[in-house]
Design a protein around this motif. Structure first.
Motif, PDB file in Angstrom:
ATOM      1  N   LYS A   1       2.971  12.860  -3.998  1.00 27.86           N
ATOM      2  CA  LYS A   1       3.833  11.688  -3.891  1.00 27.86           C
ATOM      3  C   LYS A   1       4.196  11.159  -5.288  1.00 27.86           C
ATOM      4  CE  LYS A   1       3.737  11.614   0.616  1.00 27.86           C
ATOM      5  NZ  LYS A   1       3.074  10.564   1.395  1.00 27.86           N
TER       6      LYS A   1
ATOM      7  N   SER B   1       8.167   8.902  -0.524  1.00 28.68           N
ATOM      8  CA  SER B   1       7.224   9.575  -1.418  1.00 28.68           C
ATOM      9  C   SER B   1       6.268   8.577  -2.057  1.00 28.68           C
ATOM     10  CB  SER B   1       7.985  10.348  -2.504  1.00 28.68           C
ATOM     11  OG  SER B   1       7.101  11.172  -3.242  1.00 28.68           O
ATOM     12  N   THR B   2       5.529   7.845  -1.199  1.00 28.43           N
ATOM     13  CA  THR B   2       4.611   6.806  -1.650  1.00 28.43           C
ATOM     14  C   THR B   2       3.287   6.940  -0.921  1.00 28.43           C
ATOM     15  OG1 THR B   2       6.460   5.287  -2.035  1.00 28.43           O
ATOM     16  CG2 THR B   2       4.274   4.319  -1.885  1.00 28.43           C
ATOM     17  N   GLU B   3       2.193   6.764  -1.634  1.00 27.09           N
ATOM     18  CA  GLU B   3       0.858   6.832  -1.041  1.00 27.09           C
ATOM     19  C   GLU B   3       0.074   5.586  -1.440  1.00 27.09           C
ATOM     20  OE1 GLU B   3      -2.059   9.155   1.246  1.00 27.09           O
ATOM     21  OE2 GLU B   3       0.086   9.400   0.890  1.00 27.09           O
TER      22      GLU B   3
END
Length: 514
Positions: free
Chosen positions: A172, A77-79
Motif C-alpha cells: 500500500k 491503497s491505504t493500510e
C-alpha cells in the motif's frame, strides 16, 4: 513545488448516523510527514479512520460540503494499524470461531502467516508466504517465531506487530499508524522508532502517524494537525506546534493542580460510600505453586512459584509474548489451564467447587479481552457499563438500584464524563472506552484490581487522571493491585514488588523486591 497528495477543502467527516467533524480543510504534500494528535474523543480517530476508510461499520467517510473539494491520490491503497484495528481483528476471530463444529473442539483460526498472505493478496501456499520468516519486514517486527500461531493466541503486542508487518508487506502507498507504540515492549518501541525515522526519508510508502502523547513523537515528523472538540485546533509546521504546547504548558499548570485536588476530593467521597471488602482469614490473596502453562509445544509459564499478599502492589513486566496476560488470566479464570495447576485464590484451590462468579465478584479487571468483549456487545450506555462493574457482567441485564445509579454517575463525573451517561459506549473513541472501563473496574472497591496495560490509547489528560486514580487506590488500604505496563513512566511508587517474566530463559521469571 512539491506534489500534492491529499486535499480536503471545506469537507466534513460523517458516518451513517451523524456528522462527526463538521468542517475540515487540510493538505498533505510530497515530503511532509504528518502527525495527528489531540485529546480522546476530539476527532483524531474519526480523521484517521476516514482517511483509511476501515472503521468498524465501514461507513465513516470524508464528504465535501457545498463548494468543497476532496482529492486523495492513494484511493484504496491505504493500510491502517491501530488499537481499534487490533481489537476488531480479535473480534473477527471470535465471531468466526468454529470450535463447536470441528473434531478436537479447537479452532485455531487464522495464523499470522495466513493473515499476512491475505493482506498481500497472495495464496498462503506460495513460496513467498512459506518463506516469510526470512523477509526483512518480518524480522524487523520480530514475529518470525509466531507466524504459525493463531491470532487469538497472540499477546496484544504480538498482534500489533503482526498488523505492522502486514501493512509493510501489503504494498500500500499510504500507511496510517495510529498509536503504534502502545502495547510494545521497550525493545520493540526502539526498533519501531528507528524504522519510522528511516522509512520517513523515503518516497514509498508515505506515512501518517497518530499519537496520544507528544513525548513519543519521532524526529522525522515535519507537520502536525491537532483535533479537539470535533474540529481542527492546529494545523501547521512542527516548530510552530512545539511553540504552542510550550505556551499552553505555562498557562495550564495551575489549572491541572486544581483539577488534581478536585479529583482526589471526589475519589475520597466515593470511597466513603463504597462497600468495604469483607475481612479474610490469612494474608494470602493468590498462591501459585509450580505452575506450568503452554500450548502447541510453546511453553509460556514454567515452574512458577508466586504469591500475592493483601496490600502488596505488584508490577508485572516482560517483553511481548512473555506470558503476562496468560499469568493474569490464571487469576481471573479466563485460562482453563488454571484447573490443571495448583493455584489458590482467596485461600481456595481453583477447581474445588467455587464458580468463576465467586472469584470475579472480588476482582476488578481492566484488560484487552474485556475491552474486546464490550466492543462486541454494542448498544450499551456509559451508565450501564459502570453499573455492570457492580454485577461483574459484560452488559447490564437486571434493573439497577438507586444507589448503584447514583454511584455510577459520580464515577463518570470523576472521570470527566458528567452529563454523558446515556451515550453509547460503542460511539466513543478507543481511549474514551478504555477510561470508562477503568472506572468500571474500581466502582466496587475490589479486593484485587487487575490492570493489564490500563493506559492503552489514553491521551495525556486521561492518562494523568487514571494514574492518579491508581495511586489513590494503591494508598487507600482496601484494594491490592496487579499492574502490567511496558512504560516506565506509568510505574507507581506503591508498586514495591515486581514479577519479571523472561521467555526462553531458565528460570523463566524473576521476583524483585524494592
Amino acid at each position: 513545488m512539491s506534489k500534492n497528495l491529499i486535499t480536503l477543502q471545506n469537507c466534513r467527516i460523517e458516518n451513517n448516523r451523524t456528522v462527526l467533524v463538521p468542517e475540515l480543510s487540510w493538505k498533505m504534500n510530497e515530503g511532509e510527514v504528518w502527525l495527528v494528535i489531540g485529546p480522546n474523543g476530539g476527532g483524531k480517530a474519526d480523521f484517521l479512520n476516514a482517511l483509511a476508510d476501515v472503521n468498524a461499520s465501514g461507513a465513516v467517510k470524508i464528504t465535501p460540503n457545498t463548494d468543497g473539494l476532496f482529492s486523495d491520490i492513494f484511493s484504496a491503497s491505504t493500510e491502517l494499524v491501530s488499537l481499534e484495528r487490533a481489537a476488531r481483528l480479535i473480534q473477527e476471530e471470535r465471531e468466526n470461531d468454529e470450535s463447536d463444529y470441528i473434531e478436537g473442539g479447537v479452532d485455531h483460526g487464522r495464523s499470522g502467516r495466513v493473515f499476512i498472505s491475505q493482506g498481500m493478496g497472495i495464496p498462503v501456499t506460495s513460496p513467498a508466504i512459506q518463506q516469510l520468516e526470512n523477509d526483512p519486514s518480518i524480522k524487523l517486527c520480530g514475529i518470525e517465531k509466531i507466524l504459525d500461531r493463531g491470532l487469538k493466541y497472540m499477546s496484544t503486542g504480538e498482534i500489533r506487530r503482526t498488523l505492522l508487518a502486514r501493512a509493510l508487506l501489503s504494498g500500500k502507498e499510504l500507511l496510517i499508524l495510529s498509536d503504534p507504540f502502545a502495547g510494545l515492549d521497550v525493545q520493540s518501541r526502539t526498533i519501531l522508532l528507528d524504522f519510522f525515522d528511516s522509512i520517513a526519508k523515503k518516497s514509498f510508502p508515505h506515512i501518517i502517524l497518530g499519537l496520544e502523547r507528544w513525548h513519543e513523537v519521532p524526529d522525522a515528523v515535519t507537520h502536525v494537525i491537532e483535533f479537539a472538540d470535533k474540529k481542527v485546533s492546529f494545523s501547521g509546521p512542527r516548530a510552530e506546534y512545539e511553540k504552542l504546547i510550550s505556551e499552553r504548558a505555562a498557562d495550564t499548570k495551575a489549572d491541572e493542580e486544581k483539577q488534581k485536588q478536585n479529583f482526589q476530593a471526589g475519589f475520597e467521597e466515593l470511597k466513603q460510600t463504597a462497600e468495604t471488602p469483607a475481612e479474610e482469614t490469612g494474608d494470602f490473596l493468590v498462591e501459585m505453586h509450580n505452575v506450568n502453562v503452554g500450548w502447541d509445544g510453546h511453553q509460556v509459564l514454567q515452574n512458577l512459584n508466586w504469591s500475592l499478599r493483601r496490600g502488596q502492589h505488584w508490577l508485572v513486566r516482560g517483553p511481548n509474548g512473555s506470558g503476562k496476560t496468560t499469568f493474569l488470566e490464571l487469576i481471573t479464570g479466563d485460562n482453563m489451564q488454571v484447573f490443571s495447576n495448583d493455584i489458590r485464590i482467596f485461600g481456595n484451590r481453583r477447581g474445588s467447587g467455587e464458580t468463576i462468579w465467586d472469584i470475579k465478584k472480588r476482582l476488578g479487571i481492566v484488560s484487552y479481552r474485556l475491552h474486546v468483549e464490550y466492543r462486541m456487545l454494542g448498544g450499551t450506555s456509559l451508565l450501564a457499563v459502570i453499573i455492570s462493574g457492580f454485577r461483574d457482567s459484560i452488559g447490564l441485564y437486571e434493573q439497577p438500584t438507586d444507589s448503584e445509579i447514583e454511584a455510577a454517575k459520580k464515577w463518570l463525573a470523576l472521570g470527566g464524563f458528567a452529563g454523558r451517561e446515556s451515550e453509547n459506549f460503542g460511539n466513543l473513541s478507543y481511549g474514551e472506552q478504555r477510561a470508562v472501563l477503568i472506572l468500571r473496574s474500581a466502582v466496587k472497591t475490589p479486593e484485587i484490581l487487575i490492570l493489564d496495560e490500563p493506559c492503552h490509547g489514553l491521551d495525556e489528560n486521561y492518562r494523568s487522571k487514571i494514574l492518579h486514580l491508581m495511586e489513590l487506590i494503591g494508598n487507600g488500604g482496601t484494594t491490592t493491585m496487579l499492574h502490567v505496563t511496558h512504560d516506565p513512566s506509568e510505574v507507581l511508587p506503591c508498586e514495591k514488588h515486581i514479577l519479571e517474566l523472561h521467555p526462553g530463559e531458565d528460570p523463566m521469571y524473576k521476583i524483585i523486591e524494592q
